[in-house]
Structures are given as C-alpha cells and as structure tokens.
Design an enzyme around this catalytic site. Sequence first.
Site, PDB file in Angstrom:
ATOM      1  N   ASP A  76       0.717  -1.314   0.066  1.00 16.68           N
ATOM      2  CA  ASP A  76       0.029  -0.027   0.171  1.00 16.68           C
ATOM      3  C   ASP A  76       1.044   1.131   0.034  1.00 16.68           C
ATOM      4  OD1 ASP A  76      -2.829  -0.755   0.368  1.00 16.68           O
ATOM      5  OD2 ASP A  76      -2.340  -1.647   1.878  1.00 16.68           O
ATOM      6  N   ARG A 145      -7.481  10.574   0.956  1.00 17.27           N
ATOM      7  CA  ARG A 145      -6.917   9.509   0.253  1.00 17.27           C
ATOM      8  C   ARG A 145      -7.610   9.493  -1.046  1.00 17.27           C
ATOM      9  NH1 ARG A 145      -7.654   4.296   3.686  1.00 17.27           N
ATOM     10  NH2 ARG A 145      -6.886   3.426   1.914  1.00 17.27           N
ATOM     11  N   LYS A 175      -9.767   0.906  -5.750  1.00 18.94           N
ATOM     12  CA  LYS A 175     -10.448   0.389  -4.387  1.00 18.94           C
ATOM     13  C   LYS A 175     -11.307   1.817  -3.859  1.00 18.94           C
ATOM     14  CE  LYS A 175      -6.383   1.405  -1.690  1.00 18.94           C
ATOM     15  NZ  LYS A 175      -5.118   0.929  -0.784  1.00 18.94           N
ATOM     16  N   HIS A 176     -12.261   1.441  -3.209  1.00 15.08           N
ATOM     17  CA  HIS A 176     -12.686   0.248  -2.553  1.00 15.08           C
ATOM     18  C   HIS A 176     -14.357   0.092  -2.961  1.00 15.08           C
ATOM     19  CE1 HIS A 176      -9.985   1.985   0.309  1.00 15.08           C
ATOM     20  NE2 HIS A 176      -9.566   0.874   0.616  1.00 15.08           N
ATOM     21  N   HIS A 188     -12.008  -1.088   9.217  1.00 12.65           N
ATOM     22  CA  HIS A 188     -10.980  -1.876  10.175  1.00 12.65           C
ATOM     23  C   HIS A 188     -11.322  -2.259  11.435  1.00 12.65           C
ATOM     24  CE1 HIS A 188      -8.216   0.242   7.127  1.00 12.65           C
ATOM     25  NE2 HIS A 188      -7.384  -0.945   7.383  1.00 12.65           N
ATOM     26  N   ASP A 259     -10.759  -6.858   0.152  1.00 16.82           N
ATOM     27  CA  ASP A 259     -10.071  -6.176   1.284  1.00 16.82           C
ATOM     28  C   ASP A 259      -9.742  -7.137   2.311  1.00 16.82           C
ATOM     29  OD1 ASP A 259      -8.732  -4.119   2.642  1.00 16.82           O
ATOM     30  OD2 ASP A 259     -10.430  -2.666   2.633  1.00 16.82           O
TER      31      ASP A 259
END
Length: 365
Positions: A76, A145, A175-176, A188, A259
């Site tokens: 990443d 991001r 992504k995502h 997460h 993911d």
Amino acid sequence: MRRTEACGHLILGGFTGTTLPDSYARALRKGERAGAVIFRRNLRPEKGADADATAVAELTASIHAAAPEPPIVAVDQEGGRVARLGPPVLRLPAAARLGATQDEDFIERVAYAQGCELAALGFTTSFAPVLDVHTHPENPVIGDRAFGATPEAVSKMALAFARGLRKAGLFPCGKHFPGHGDTTKDSHFELPIVQGDRARLEAVELAPFAAAARAGLPALMTAHVVYPALDEKPATLSHAICTDIVRTHLGFGGVLISDDLEMQAVAARAPIEELAVEAVSAGCDLLLICSNEDAQARAYEALVRHAEAHPSFGLRCEQAAERVRSLRREFPPRPEQERERLVNIVGGASSRAIAQELAARGLAS
C-alpha cells in the site's frame, strides 16, 4: 487445474518479521499462496538510504525465489498517510492534493516515477488508486486519500494515476468497490453502512468504478461496507455486488480482490473459513489475509474442502484462479537487484526531478 492448486491462487497473505518466514516460503513453494503483501512491520530500521532499498529488494527477492510462478508482491503506497515505504522511496502527497492540480499528465508522471521505483524494488502492484469519492466530511478512513469530491474528478485523476503505475510495469488496483467515500465508520474496526438509493449510488459511488472497468483496469478491491439499496450483506460477501454489478452491470473482466478479511467489519461476522468461502462464492477472485498465517492456512483448507464437496464452487475457484494466474503472468516481478543500479532508480535522478516538481507546486509531503 486441480482444485487444491486452484485454491492456492486465491490467497494473498502477509507475515511478521523482516525476512520471509520458512512457513510462508513453504506455502509459496507448495502453491498455496499467490504471493505476499509487504507492510511497514516487514522493513528493517533504516540504516541509510542504500541499505534500506537493498533490504526491501532482498525481501521481495526471497518471495520471488520461493514462488513456482510469478508471485504478486504488493504494497500500500498510495501517498500521504498511506505509505509503507519511507525514504529513499519517492514521497507523494495525499491523493486529494494531487487531484486538486487537475493535471492528468502530471499525475500520470508522478505515478510512473513511483511505479518505476517499486518495480525496481521487486513489487508487482501498489494497491492504488483510490476510486472512492469523498462525499462525507466525517469519513474517518478515506478523506484525503480520495482524488476528489465528485465522481468526474475522481475518475479522471485516479485513472491518470493508474496509467502511470501500469506504464511502469505494475498493475494498478482500484479501491474500495463499490465506494467507501460516504461512510462514517472505519471498516478496520466496525461495519459501515452507506445509505442512498440505487440511482445515487450509480451516479456517485459507482461512477469511477464504471470508468475503471471501461478503461480496462486489471484489478479492483472490494469494500467491507453495507449498501442497503444493493444488498444486506457487506460488499465483499455479496453476490449481488461482486458478481451481478461488477461483472454483469459494469462488465469488469479483471481480478476482484477482497479487502483484508481480518478487518473487524467482516471478521466479527464469521470465522475466517466461512468468510473465505462466502467471499469467493460472492465473486471475489483473490482474498487478502494480511497478518495471520494460521488464518491463511485455515482459509485455504476451507476452500479446498468446499471445492471438493461442491462441484459448482470448485468451478468458481478454477475461474478465479485463472484470472489471478493471468494477472501474475501479465505483471511479473521486474526487480533491479544489482545494488549499484538499484540506488540509481530508487531515489535516483528521475525521482528527484519529480520531487522537485512536487515542491515547486507546493505539494512536497
């Protein structure tokens, strides 16, 4: 292709330590892993620019040597706050700052410079670009991001970044899917939900992924997010999303990567064995299990058992494995292993020129 062989192509894991563990090397040699993902935990403390680059190249070379077919070696390295590799690798600003330039040619050149360094270090992909549209100011995980706050901006700038990576010999991974930009929770730790009707999702969240499919992007990564207008299951585990939308509606023909299945948004739902089978059944071709080698082994064994017991699932595994094998063959490792040549690429003249241009534009990170 034997079912045991097919299932091995569907697992992409990570490991602890700064050298390739014997256990992981054995799994690679047996064809039970498609490659490996490298994290900051796998990198030595810096001993100066040359030593750091060499250490990374040595680690990736050990993965290449253990794998009987060209492995996927992933990292990443989006830029900004998501960057596993430090100096001398080129430092990029967050995608939002790049996107704000509205300069597709510049963004492509930046990604190409980064991609050349990563390829020289032995990587085959950076899990980028982010195709999420930043539409929620309280989003804890996407934010800067994203390349922009509109689907049009994200589509143009993110795909320019993808072209640069691909030109450098890496496969880009958008992504995502189908969009993490409107969440208020971090997958997460929790399971996010994106509200909105199908028309809004089509117009905003899905639009950059539709553009990526049309552009022939070779890989997409799923989101552990629920979209009630599409399905009650998280996208990673949803046949309606991972097959009906991504394959039939968008016409995407590349590899669909889950993911990390160790993330709590899905890990709290079921054991890894069930998640692995459910994700592949939904339409994922490659499963990320980024930390726990035991979990990777259990997922692999569960896939094999289910494939042997259910012929239709076995065929699904073979289909997924063929997609992954094609990707591995199209984007093999191209490392620059000679120390003298490596340091001329990583932190070399081309990267320094891009760093200077970033600084001149006020984008030095």
